[in-house]
Design a protein around this motif. Structure first.
Motif, short mmCIF file in Angstrom:
data_model
loop_
_atom_site.label_atom_id
_atom_site.label_comp_id
_atom_site.label_asym_id
_atom_site.label_seq_id
_atom_site.Cartn_x
_atom_site.Cartn_y
_atom_site.Cartn_z
N ASN A 168 -16.05 37.20 -81.97
CA ASN A 168 -16.53 38.57 -82.15
C ASN A 168 -17.61 38.89 -81.13
O ASN A 168 -17.87 38.13 -80.19
CB ASN A 168 -17.06 38.76 -83.57
CG ASN A 168 -18.12 37.72 -83.94
OD1 ASN A 168 -18.72 37.12 -83.06
ND2 ASN A 168 -18.33 37.52 -85.24
N GLN A 169 -18.26 40.03 -81.34
CA GLN A 169 -19.27 40.48 -80.40
C GLN A 169 -20.44 39.50 -80.31
O GLN A 169 -20.97 39.25 -79.23
CB GLN A 169 -19.79 41.86 -80.81
CG GLN A 169 -20.91 42.37 -79.92
CD GLN A 169 -21.39 43.73 -80.34
OE1 GLN A 169 -20.84 44.72 -79.91
NE2 GLN A 169 -22.41 43.78 -81.18
N ASP A 170 -20.84 38.93 -81.44
CA ASP A 170 -21.95 37.98 -81.41
C ASP A 170 -21.62 36.76 -80.57
O ASP A 170 -22.47 36.24 -79.84
CB ASP A 170 -22.31 37.55 -82.84
CG ASP A 170 -22.92 38.67 -83.67
OD1 ASP A 170 -23.42 39.63 -83.04
OD2 ASP A 170 -22.87 38.61 -84.91
N ALA A 171 -20.37 36.30 -80.67
CA ALA A 171 -19.96 35.14 -79.88
C ALA A 171 -19.96 35.47 -78.39
O ALA A 171 -20.40 34.66 -77.56
CB ALA A 171 -18.59 34.66 -80.33
N LEU A 172 -19.47 36.65 -78.04
CA LEU A 172 -19.46 37.05 -76.64
C LEU A 172 -20.87 37.25 -76.12
O LEU A 172 -21.20 36.87 -74.99
CB LEU A 172 -18.64 38.33 -76.46
CG LEU A 172 -18.53 38.87 -75.03
CD1 LEU A 172 -17.93 37.84 -74.09
CD2 LEU A 172 -17.73 40.17 -74.99
N LEU A 173 -21.73 37.85 -76.95
CA LEU A 173 -23.11 38.07 -76.55
C LEU A 173 -23.82 36.74 -76.33
O LEU A 173 -24.60 36.58 -75.39
CB LEU A 173 -23.84 38.89 -77.62
CG LEU A 173 -25.19 39.48 -77.23
CD1 LEU A 173 -25.05 40.43 -76.05
CD2 LEU A 173 -25.83 40.19 -78.41
N SER A 174 -23.55 35.76 -77.19
CA SER A 174 -24.14 34.43 -77.03
C SER A 174 -23.63 33.78 -75.74
O SER A 174 -24.39 33.11 -75.03
CB SER A 174 -23.79 33.56 -78.24
OG SER A 174 -24.28 32.25 -78.08
N MET A 175 -22.35 33.97 -75.44
CA MET A 175 -21.78 33.41 -74.21
C MET A 175 -22.43 34.04 -72.98
O MET A 175 -22.76 33.34 -72.01
CB MET A 175 -20.27 33.65 -74.21
CG MET A 175 -19.54 32.98 -73.05
SD MET A 175 -17.74 33.15 -73.19
CE MET A 175 -17.54 34.87 -72.69
N ARG A 187 -25.39 35.44 -72.89
CA ARG A 187 -26.78 34.99 -72.83
C ARG A 187 -26.88 33.63 -72.15
O ARG A 187 -27.76 33.40 -71.31
CB ARG A 187 -27.35 34.91 -74.24
CG ARG A 187 -28.77 34.35 -74.30
CD ARG A 187 -29.28 34.26 -75.73
NE ARG A 187 -30.61 33.66 -75.76
CZ ARG A 187 -31.31 33.47 -76.87
NH1 ARG A 187 -30.80 33.84 -78.05
NH2 ARG A 187 -32.51 32.93 -76.83
N SER A 188 -25.97 32.73 -72.48
CA SER A 188 -25.97 31.41 -71.85
C SER A 188 -25.69 31.50 -70.36
O SER A 188 -26.20 30.70 -69.57
CB SER A 188 -24.92 30.51 -72.52
OG SER A 188 -25.21 30.33 -73.90
N SER A 231 -23.52 43.87 -70.77
CA SER A 231 -24.51 43.67 -71.83
C SER A 231 -25.89 43.76 -71.20
O SER A 231 -26.02 43.93 -69.99
CB SER A 231 -24.32 42.30 -72.50
OG SER A 231 -24.76 41.26 -71.64
N LYS A 232 -26.93 43.64 -72.02
CA LYS A 232 -28.29 43.70 -71.49
C LYS A 232 -28.61 42.47 -70.65
O LYS A 232 -29.56 42.49 -69.86
CB LYS A 232 -29.29 43.81 -72.64
CG LYS A 232 -29.10 45.04 -73.52
CD LYS A 232 -29.25 46.33 -72.73
CE LYS A 232 -29.10 47.55 -73.64
NZ LYS A 232 -29.17 48.82 -72.89
N PHE A 233 -27.85 41.40 -70.82
CA PHE A 233 -28.10 40.19 -70.02
C PHE A 233 -27.51 40.30 -68.63
O PHE A 233 -28.06 39.75 -67.67
CB PHE A 233 -27.51 38.96 -70.74
CG PHE A 233 -28.17 38.65 -72.04
CD1 PHE A 233 -29.47 38.15 -72.08
CD2 PHE A 233 -27.49 38.84 -73.23
CE1 PHE A 233 -30.08 37.85 -73.29
CE2 PHE A 233 -28.09 38.54 -74.45
CZ PHE A 233 -29.39 38.05 -74.48
N GLY A 234 -26.38 40.96 -68.49
CA GLY A 234 -25.71 41.08 -67.21
C GLY A 234 -24.30 41.59 -67.40
O GLY A 234 -23.90 41.98 -68.52
N ALA A 235 -23.54 41.60 -66.33
CA ALA A 235 -22.17 42.11 -66.37
C ALA A 235 -21.20 41.01 -65.95
O ALA A 235 -21.48 40.23 -65.02
CB ALA A 235 -22.01 43.32 -65.47
N LEU A 236 -20.06 40.95 -66.62
CA LEU A 236 -19.01 40.00 -66.30
C LEU A 236 -17.79 40.75 -65.78
O LEU A 236 -17.33 41.71 -66.39
CB LEU A 236 -18.61 39.19 -67.54
CG LEU A 236 -19.50 38.04 -67.99
CD1 LEU A 236 -18.91 37.39 -69.23
CD2 LEU A 236 -19.68 37.02 -66.88
#
Length: 429
Positions: free
Chosen positions: A289-296, A298-299, A350-355
């Motif tokens: 889900n979104q949380d898993a993608l956001l965690s990925m 972030r890493s 995301s706020k961390f960056g773009a893929l």
């Protein structure tokens, strides 16, 4: 009437600043190859990348970024890492008897990496709270290094925000607490500071010789032109098959060196970037889900992995399916197609960056359908010992076959200059 005209051979002379000049003759393709080999070969590279770029994204990106010339089949390269920012406290601090610094007691602090700290640096202890009148009551404890480690004896520190100038102790700090290195704090008269130099880490990879061959007499004239040749159907198929094989080696190849027992020639095998990446992340695709993608993400964009704000996710079909099945919100958004390096990507922000996300059939073919790799293009480098070239073999005169052959050759490898900035993703259901 006898023709006494003689044809002069073209000469190549060196210029004052390392360039080459053609004298006593016209500028021909042969002269161009001799005087400036990369001029012709770069044009060939630009033609190659037009052949099904979506099927070989890693090879495509490496060609579009530009390759470095390698003088040997064995490539030595250096990657510079950053100085560590965190350490772990291995024992509770103890007071240094009779030792003070500006009226504050000095404490001995031991960590698992004392040598990364130096005098005049400030340190943050997130697990301990300070209590200074000049700071908020719930602010984290900040220490000041008055003397660096000597022979593994620990650091001598004072507390900056605990009990003011009359402090006789520092808050209890448990073993295993995190210690974060902050900035230096020099005095007004300080001219020098403890030295710090970053030494690059040397690594190596092998250039692998890739080849493809097409035989048909009608192609003899085409191959002689190199830059001007147009890809026929058979040539395109051969080049595509060659690039697909290169893509597999560039991703999952194993570094090896052996000698062919028949002709005693050396054979080199290149190491793929999958094995070069030093960051690995395991993800569960069931219920992704979104949380898993956001965690990925972030890493991929924080800590040791920090690098470019835009990275590339090359992934197998299972991981792509899990990402596509998500519901996106304002925290993570998926844009329309973005074209970079001749490839159509789907951008996830995301706020961390773009893929930049793309499916790779190579991952599926090599048993990595649930896996993926986040690549930082800024730290992806291609080395070529023999740039892509096409040669004509006259097999008729040599008595091998009654055909003419066109052979495409390239000796190259890919390296990751900042291995931690690239993330190896292993997925499972």
């Amino acid at each position: 009437m006898e023709n006494n005209t003689t044809i002069k051979s073209t000469a190549i002379i060196a210029g004052n600043a390392g360039g080459s000049h053609v004298v006593d003759g016209p500028l021909t393709t042969a002269a161009m190859r001799e005087g400036s080999p990369s001029l012709v070969l770069n044009e060939i590279d630009r033609r190659i990348v037009r052949v099904r770029p979506m099927s070989t994204p890693v090879d495509q990106i490496s060609r579009m970024i530009g390759a470095r010339q390698a003088s040997s089949m064995v490539v030595d390269y250096y990657s510079v890492d950053t100085k560590p920012v965190q350490s772990t406290i291995t024992a509770a601090p103890t007071a240094v008897k009779g030792s003070t610094y500006s009226g504050r007691p000095v404490f001995l602090l031991r960590t698992d990496n004392d040598s990364m700290f130096a005098a005049t640096e400030t340190l943050l202890v997130p697990e301990a709270l300070g209590s200074d009148d000049e700071a908020k009551p719930d602010s984290y404890l900040v220490l000041y290094v008055v003397e660096g480690a000597a022979g593994g004896t620990g650091l001598k520190v004072i507390a900056l925000n605990h009990g003011g100038d009359n402090a006789t102790a520092i808050p209890a700090i448990d073993e295993g607490s995190t210690l974060v290195r902050m900035g230096r704090a020099a005095s007004e008269l300080d001219v020098q500071t403890p030295q710090f130099e970053a030494l690059p880490v040397k690594s190596s990879n092998y250039c692998q010789i890739f080849k493809a061959q097409v035989e048909q007499s009608a192609f003899a004239k085409l191959s002689a032109k190199e830059v001007g040749w147009s890809f026929s159907d058979q040539e395109e198929v051969a080049i595509m098959d060659m690039r697909m094989g290169m893509e597999k080696n560039f991703l999952f190849g194993v570094k090896a060196r052996l000698t062919d027992p028949k002709n005693f020639d050396e054979v080199l095998f290149t190491q793929g970037i999958w094995h070069q990446a030093e960051t690995e992340l395991a993800v569960t695709l069931t219920g992704f889900n979104q949380d898993a993608l956001l965690s990925m993400m972030r890493s991929a964009f924080t800590g040791d992995c920090a690098g470019s704000s835009r990275k590339i996710l090359v992934a197998g079909s299972d991981l792509i399916q899990a990402i596509n099945a998500m519901d996106y919100t304002k925290m993570i958004t998926a844009s329309d197609t973005v074209t970079r390096w001749g490839i159509d990507f789907n951008e996830v922000r995301s706020k961390f960056g773009a893929l930049y996300v793309i499916h790779s059939e190579i991952f599926d073919q090599c048993g990595h359908s649930a896996d993926g790799m986040i690549i930082d293009p800024q730290y992806l480098t291609k080395y070529t010992h023999v740039p892509f070239k096409v040669e004509h073999l006259d097999l008729k005169k040599s008595g091998v076959r009654n055909t003419d052959a066109i052979v495409a050759t390239e000796a190259s490898c890919l390296v990751l200059r900042h291995p931690k900035a690239h993330v190896r993703i292993t997925g499972s259901w």
